[in-house]
Design an enzyme around this catalytic site. Structure first.
Site, PDB file in Angstrom:
ATOM      1  N   ASP A  37       1.043  -1.346  -0.094  1.00  0.00           N
ATOM      2  CA  ASP A  37      -0.008   0.148  -0.074  1.00  0.00           C
ATOM      3  C   ASP A  37       0.773   1.152  -0.151  1.00  0.00           C
ATOM      4  O   ASP A  37       1.810   1.400   0.789  1.00  0.00           O
ATOM      5  CB  ASP A  37      -0.841   0.136   1.443  1.00  0.00           C
ATOM      6  CG  ASP A  37      -1.940   0.889   1.035  1.00  0.00           C
ATOM      7  OD1 ASP A  37      -1.912   2.283   0.960  1.00  0.00           O
ATOM      8  OD2 ASP A  37      -3.163   0.522   1.216  1.00  0.00           O
ATOM      9  N   SER A  62      -6.756   4.810  -0.462  1.00  0.00           N
ATOM     10  CA  SER A  62      -6.938   3.128  -0.454  1.00  0.00           C
ATOM     11  C   SER A  62      -8.161   2.465  -0.556  1.00  0.00           C
ATOM     12  O   SER A  62      -8.153   1.284  -1.055  1.00  0.00           O
ATOM     13  CB  SER A  62      -6.119   2.852   0.930  1.00  0.00           C
ATOM     14  OG  SER A  62      -4.951   3.378   0.848  1.00  0.00           O
ATOM     15  N   THR A  86      -7.709  -1.117   2.699  1.00  0.00           N
ATOM     16  CA  THR A  86      -7.501  -2.041   1.421  1.00  0.00           C
ATOM     17  C   THR A  86      -8.150  -3.445   1.733  1.00  0.00           C
ATOM     18  O   THR A  86      -8.590  -4.015   0.668  1.00  0.00           O
ATOM     19  CB  THR A  86      -5.864  -2.017   1.327  1.00  0.00           C
ATOM     20  OG1 THR A  86      -5.459  -0.956   0.994  1.00  0.00           O
ATOM     21  CG2 THR A  86      -5.482  -2.964   0.008  1.00  0.00           C
ATOM     22  N   GLU A 110      -1.496  -7.632   2.365  1.00  0.00           N
ATOM     23  CA  GLU A 110      -1.080  -6.291   2.050  1.00  0.00           C
ATOM     24  C   GLU A 110      -0.312  -5.856   3.362  1.00  0.00           C
ATOM     25  O   GLU A 110      -0.475  -6.274   4.340  1.00  0.00           O
ATOM     26  CB  GLU A 110      -2.560  -5.495   2.535  1.00  0.00           C
ATOM     27  CG  GLU A 110      -2.240  -3.905   2.237  1.00  0.00           C
ATOM     28  CD  GLU A 110      -3.291  -3.065   3.022  1.00  0.00           C
ATOM     29  OE1 GLU A 110      -3.239  -1.940   2.807  1.00  0.00           O
ATOM     30  OE2 GLU A 110      -3.747  -3.516   4.181  1.00  0.00           O
ATOM     31  N   ASP A 131       2.481   2.261   3.586  1.00  0.00           N
ATOM     32  CA  ASP A 131       1.681   3.532   3.397  1.00  0.00           C
ATOM     33  C   ASP A 131       1.737   4.408   4.670  1.00  0.00           C
ATOM     34  O   ASP A 131       2.168   5.796   4.408  1.00  0.00           O
ATOM     35  CB  ASP A 131       0.337   3.355   3.009  1.00  0.00           C
ATOM     36  CG  ASP A 131      -0.663   4.595   2.777  1.00  0.00           C
ATOM     37  OD1 ASP A 131      -0.263   5.244   1.856  1.00  0.00           O
ATOM     38  OD2 ASP A 131      -1.424   4.814   3.504  1.00  0.00           O
ATOM     39  N   HIS A 187       3.509   8.304   4.673  1.00  0.00           N
ATOM     40  CA  HIS A 187       2.855   9.560   5.245  1.00  0.00           C
ATOM     41  C   HIS A 187       3.683  10.190   6.356  1.00  0.00           C
ATOM     42  O   HIS A 187       3.499  11.463   6.396  1.00  0.00           O
ATOM     43  CB  HIS A 187       1.570   8.991   5.865  1.00  0.00           C
ATOM     44  CG  HIS A 187       0.424   8.889   4.815  1.00  0.00           C
ATOM     45  ND1 HIS A 187       0.030   9.822   4.287  1.00  0.00           N
ATOM     46  CD2 HIS A 187      -0.297   7.928   4.619  1.00  0.00           C
ATOM     47  CE1 HIS A 187      -1.149   9.408   3.176  1.00  0.00           C
ATOM     48  NE2 HIS A 187      -1.319   8.170   3.586  1.00  0.00           N
ATOM     49  N   HIS A 195      -0.656  11.179  -0.768  1.00  0.00           N
ATOM     50  CA  HIS A 195      -0.656  10.241  -1.818  1.00  0.00           C
ATOM     51  C   HIS A 195      -0.308  10.786  -3.096  1.00  0.00           C
ATOM     52  O   HIS A 195      -0.487  12.110  -3.286  1.00  0.00           O
ATOM     53  CB  HIS A 195      -2.094   9.548  -2.055  1.00  0.00           C
ATOM     54  CG  HIS A 195      -2.781   8.534  -1.051  1.00  0.00           C
ATOM     55  ND1 HIS A 195      -3.713   7.946  -1.021  1.00  0.00           N
ATOM     56  CD2 HIS A 195      -2.020   8.202   0.074  1.00  0.00           C
ATOM     57  CE1 HIS A 195      -3.776   7.402   0.000  1.00  0.00           C
ATOM     58  NE2 HIS A 195      -2.503   7.555   0.964  1.00  0.00           N
TER      59      HIS A 195
END
Length: 462
Positions: free
Chosen positions: A50, A100, A153, A279, A284, A288, A433
């Protein structure tokens, strides 16, 4: 979109199932063998790192090569020409930059939906998620993740919800769906003492015949005759580098590869096959936070799960493996300079994430104490002026100014990553993102049918 072909005769029509536009197939080659080389895939393993920008894939490979002399599993599949490869457009219905939930829904429901929703269109249209369809067709299904199992996700493959934030409701939906393996974090969405409605979902799952595992040992002890719910953290699981440098965490929390192996072993002998999503959700979260140790090591953890999937698929010969991401995030990369090699290699000495390090600093700490903590965590330290800047976030001056997703304590992630850049040469363009076209690889029956460029809704014909 003609979505019925995917489930014709209750079987997986392989990668044409997975990766070709149905309009192209039906218009240009109406008699095409969708299975690819005459063979259908019995199983599908869909792996998602992700929020993985291309730079994340690159840096994990560089890190492994420079530290161990052997690169990543994913890049080695490219180097050995063992997979088909494409770029994928990840837009949602509401933006060229997806979140996501919409990203996963584009695969899970086959239709682009607005950011924030799970398989629900702008006017309330509901698209039946793919794992529900596979379950109804007789296959076993499951998800494993390093974030809450109720997170965007995995949920995009499983449920309909107007809001990705309705995680207590999503947990309850899972009970009714009776999927075969669901593992990740999210205790606060299942435990009676943490849910707003005080429902004890663990008791409900057990009453419905589920094995409930809350430690690594309990997960390993589960057997194959009953479905598994595994929840191994209050929210997300710890970052991989923090887990591996803490004896207690390493013994109590399973890795993504261990969860993936357990899920495959649980479902591999089912006569009609299985479909699962794997996942690495905290790639991710680390992007961030501009947290380089979290990012690289969680990508490495994902890479270990790729090996589990490919090893099984090679032996099984009936399994399609898809490896991709839902979107880029923060677009990190190694920045040019005469000390770039040495600086990047300094990350090999990091022993903890910025999340752990910055949570170790408290108001009233001295400059010397801050520098000592950073030296312990990074193998190098920062200047007195930078240490004073870090301290200012804890003493009322700047702590309100830095937010960011998954930064509930207002930690100075961005400011600190800029300080680290001086000694690790890693730069970031943002804390959010991006709209990049992303990597997609396919291995197994039908993978040769993959086109060089696809949309995130082209992967499935149902």
């Amino acid at each position: 979109m003609n979505r019925r072909l995917f489930f014709k005769n209750g079987s997986v029509a392989a990668v044409g199932t997975a990766l070709l536009s149905p309009f192209d197939l039906l218009a240009k080659t109406p008699n095409v063998d969708l299975s690819g080389k005459g063979k259908k895939a019995k199983n599908i393993i869909f792996l998602v790192s992700d929020g993985m920008s291309t730079g994340t894939l690159n840096m994990a490979d560089l890190y492994l090569n420079r530290k161990f002399g052997t690169g990543s599993q994913w890049m080695q599949l490219y180097k050995d020409n063992r997979v088909s490869r494409a770029l994928m457009d990840t837009a949602s219905a509401s933006s060229i930059v997806t979140d996501s939930s919409a990203g996963s829904s584009s695969w899970g429901g086959g239709v682009r939906v607005p950011n924030g929703s799970l398989n629900v269109g702008a006017n309330g249209e509901q698209y039946l998620p793919i794992l529900q369809k596979f379950k109804k067709s007789g296959k076993m299904v499951g998800c494993v993740t390093t974030v809450p199992i109720t997170h965007a996700t995995p949920a995009g493959f499983c449920v309909n919800s107007k809001s990705r934030n309705s995680q207590e409701d999503i947990a309850e939906q899972y009970l009714g769906l009776r999927f075969d393996v669901m593992m990740g974090g999210g205790d606060k969405y299942f435990a009676a003492n943490k849910r707003k409605d005080k429902k004890d979902l663990y008791a409900d799952f057990r009453s419905q015949g589920f094995q409930v595992a809350q430690t690594r040992a309990q997960m390993l002890a589960t057997h194959n005759d009953k479905p598994i719910l595994g929840v191994f953290g209050d929210d997300a699981l710890p970052y991989y580098i923090d887990r591996n440098n803490d004896v207690n965490l390493k013994s109590s929390v399973p890795s993504l590869a261990e969860m993936a192996q357990k899920a495959i072993d649980h479902m591999k002998d089912h006569p009609k096959g299985f479909v699962m999503q794997i996942e690495s959700g905290k790639v991710d979260w680390a992007a961030h936070a501009n947290d380089i140790a979290g990012l690289i090591h969680d990508q490495i953890e994902f890479d270990e799960a790729i090996k589990v999937a490919i090893d099984f698929a090679e032996k099984d010969q009936n399994t399609l493996v898809i490896i991709t991401t839902d979107h880029g995030n923060a677009n990190p990369g190694v920045i040019y300079g005469k000390d770039a090699n040495k600086n990047f290699d300094s990350i090999q000495h990091y022993t903890q994430t910025n999340e752990v390090l910055l949570n170790s600093i408290h108001p009233g700490d001295s400059v010397a104490r801050v520098k000592e903590l950073i030296a312990d965590g990074n193998g190098t330290t920062i200047s007195d002026d930078d240490a004073k800047t870090v301290l200012s976030y804890y003493e009322g001056g700047l702590q309100k100014e830095e937010g960011g997703l998954y930064n509930y304590k207002k930690l100075p992630f961005k400011a600190f990553s800029e300080m680290q850049k001086k000694t690790n040469s890693v730069g970031w363009i943002s804390m959010d993102h991006s709209a990049d076209y992303v990597e997609l690889a396919a291995f197994g029956p039908g993978s040769a049918l993959l086109k060089p460029f696809v949309k995130n809704t082209d992967w499935t014909i149902q």
